[in-house]
Scaffold this active site. Structure first.
Site, PDB file in Angstrom:
ATOM      1  N   LYS A 138     -15.331   4.323   4.782  1.00  0.00           N
ATOM      2  CA  LYS A 138     -14.183   3.716   5.753  1.00  0.00           C
ATOM      3  C   LYS A 138     -14.159   4.480   6.886  1.00  0.00           C
ATOM      4  O   LYS A 138     -14.659   6.007   6.774  1.00  0.00           O
ATOM      5  CB  LYS A 138     -13.038   4.078   4.887  1.00  0.00           C
ATOM      6  CG  LYS A 138     -12.677   2.968   3.803  1.00  0.00           C
ATOM      7  CD  LYS A 138     -11.240   3.052   3.456  1.00  0.00           C
ATOM      8  CE  LYS A 138     -10.451   2.700   4.574  1.00  0.00           C
ATOM      9  NZ  LYS A 138      -8.807   2.520   4.194  1.00  0.00           N
TER      10      LYS A 138
ATOM     11  N   GLU B 239       0.769  -1.202   0.045  1.00  0.00           N
ATOM     12  CA  GLU B 239      -0.173  -0.268  -0.068  1.00  0.00           C
ATOM     13  C   GLU B 239       0.852   1.214  -0.109  1.00  0.00           C
ATOM     14  O   GLU B 239       1.876   1.355   0.789  1.00  0.00           O
ATOM     15  CB  GLU B 239      -0.884   0.102   1.441  1.00  0.00           C
ATOM     16  CG  GLU B 239      -2.040  -1.007   1.339  1.00  0.00           C
ATOM     17  CD  GLU B 239      -2.827  -0.670   2.516  1.00  0.00           C
ATOM     18  OE1 GLU B 239      -2.724   0.419   3.040  1.00  0.00           O
ATOM     19  OE2 GLU B 239      -3.710  -1.528   3.121  1.00  0.00           O
TER      20      GLU B 239
ATOM     21  N   GLU C  84      -8.857   9.223   5.050  1.00  0.00           N
ATOM     22  CA  GLU C  84      -9.071   7.704   4.856  1.00  0.00           C
ATOM     23  C   GLU C  84     -10.154   7.411   3.559  1.00  0.00           C
ATOM     24  O   GLU C  84     -10.105   6.572   3.048  1.00  0.00           O
ATOM     25  CB  GLU C  84      -9.680   7.174   6.037  1.00  0.00           C
ATOM     26  CG  GLU C  84      -8.466   6.901   7.014  1.00  0.00           C
ATOM     27  CD  GLU C  84      -7.525   5.904   6.677  1.00  0.00           C
ATOM     28  OE1 GLU C  84      -7.668   4.822   6.016  1.00  0.00           O
ATOM     29  OE2 GLU C  84      -6.316   6.014   7.308  1.00  0.00           O
TER      30      GLU C  84
ATOM     31  N   GLU D 280     -13.714   5.804  -0.880  1.00  0.00           N
ATOM     32  CA  GLU D 280     -14.604   4.907  -0.106  1.00  0.00           C
ATOM     33  C   GLU D 280     -15.238   5.602   1.076  1.00  0.00           C
ATOM     34  O   GLU D 280     -14.503   5.782   2.012  1.00  0.00           O
ATOM     35  CB  GLU D 280     -13.895   3.544   0.298  1.00  0.00           C
ATOM     36  CG  GLU D 280     -13.050   2.708  -0.730  1.00  0.00           C
ATOM     37  CD  GLU D 280     -12.452   1.521  -0.366  1.00  0.00           C
ATOM     38  OE1 GLU D 280     -12.811   0.590   0.350  1.00  0.00           O
ATOM     39  OE2 GLU D 280     -10.942   2.010  -0.379  1.00  0.00           O
TER      40      GLU D 280
END
Length: 368
Positions: A327, A270, A333, A324
């Site tokens: 999250k 990541e 985030e 997203e």
């Protein structure tokens, strides 16, 4: 003598054919660039549309964080290489029972691998260094049971890994001083011994974004963004670093060397930069995210290693494919995506949009 030479020649040819054919399974990583396909949102494209998007963007290496059968079915026949995940909440179950692990691998890997290129299983995510000590202890057993299950089922081409955060390290500046934290060293050593036996790499979630956010007064943001900068010099190694990601990776290599694993490869599972954040996340901007991901793409396209391991080509999965909305945590985030939920690009770094041809990006094309 003539018959002996003929037999020897025949055996040699058979051996060479065997070596060339080897394991016909897909390689765990093709090239240098991959993507994390997270799905903590109910407004992102369907898995089938995502496959279409990934193929259009020529993103072959894909990681997911679970083993959702809708995704596995959508990837059938796609030619994309997929790493599936065993979520942290399942680690203890598979650690305590070899039979459970065998059934899980059979149902979620063997049943799909003929048509879906499952090249890896990521067991847990950022377990070591976290707050659940029982989970940390269970991780080794889950990895071992899953590995044994793949061997019993003759799935030798499926690579078993687990990803670590920076929380497993101590003294990571300069890179040469990095070691594993004392509290994770025992569990880490057992896992690394097993990975050495399996031929698995050390997987690192590396975020210059987070490092900069933690010390903005001490770190030059250009160093974090791959922009021109004086960088740092590691006196012990006599090596210069012009970007933070290379330094973070080489810090991992230093910890591995200190632990006795000099030949283990580090793969970045990541890395990314948020395009939006809370008021106290000033570095999470559209322009910084675009700069980091565009420069990272150029860095990976060079197909070179780090200063400490120049011959080991750097490989990285970018976080993440989509923003997203579900999250948890700070606003950042939910804003790491290269794409918006509607399939259009968040910013232009050379990838096409899903739907509108007018959104297709081509003038910044970089081969990945």
């Amino acid at each position: 003598m003539t018959n002996f030479r003929l037999l020897f020649t025949l055996l040699l040819l058979l051996f060479l054919i065997y070596v060339q054919i080897g394991d016909v399974s897909a390689k765990p990583f093709t090239g240098t660039y991959g993507i994390n396909y997270g799905r903590l949102a109910d407004n992102i494209p369907s898995p089938k549309d995502v496959v279409r998007l990934l193929k259009a963007a020529k993103l072959k290496n894909v990681r997911i964080y679970d083993f959702d059968h809708n995704v596995l079915n959508a990837f059938r026949g796609s030619g994309l290489d997929l790493v599936i995940g065993l979520p942290n909440e399942r680690v203890k179950d598979l650690s305590s029972s070899a039979d459970t692990a065998y059934t899980w691998v059979k149902e979620n890997v063997q049943n799909y691998i003929k048509d879906t290129n499952i090249v890896g299983i990521a067991v847990g995510n950022e377990v070591l260094g976290g707050g659940d000590l029982d989970l940390q202890t269970a991780l080794f057993g889950a990895i071992q049971n899953i590995y044994n299950a793949t061997q019993r089922l003759k799935l030798s081409g499926v690579q078993i890994t687990t990803a670590h955060s920076q929380a497993v390290f101590s003294n990571s500046y300069p890179p040469s001083s990095c070691i594993f934290k004392e509290e994770v060293a025992q569990n880490m050593k057992k896992i690394l011994d097993l990975f050495k036996e399996m031929g698995s790499p050390f997987c690192l979630n590396a975020y210059p974004f987070l490092a900069y956010m933690g010390s903005p007064d001490k770190i030059d943001i250009n160093y974090a963004l791959f922009n021109p900068t004086d960088g740092i010099y590691d006196e012990k190694w006599k090596l210069h670093y012009d970007n933070m990601l290379d330094a973070q990776i080489d810090a991992a290599y230093a910890a591995l060397e200190d632990a006795g694993f000099n030949k283990m490869e580090v793969i970045v599972t990541e890395t990314g930069w948020a395009s939006r954040g809370d008021p106290n996340e000033a570095a999470a901007t559209f322009e910084n995210a675009r700069t980091y991901n565009y420069n990272l793409k150029k860095r990976l396209a060079k197909r070179k290693g780090t200063p400490r391991r120049p011959k080991s080509m750097l490989k990285a999965y970018i976080f993440a494919l989509f923003n997203e909305k579900d999250k948890p945590g700070p606003t950042s985030e939910r804003n790491f995506g290269l794409y918006k939920p509607d399939g259009t690009i968040t910013y232009d770094i050379g990838f096409p949009a899903l739907k509108s041809s007018s959104s297709v990006s081509s003038h910044l094309s970089i081969k990945v």
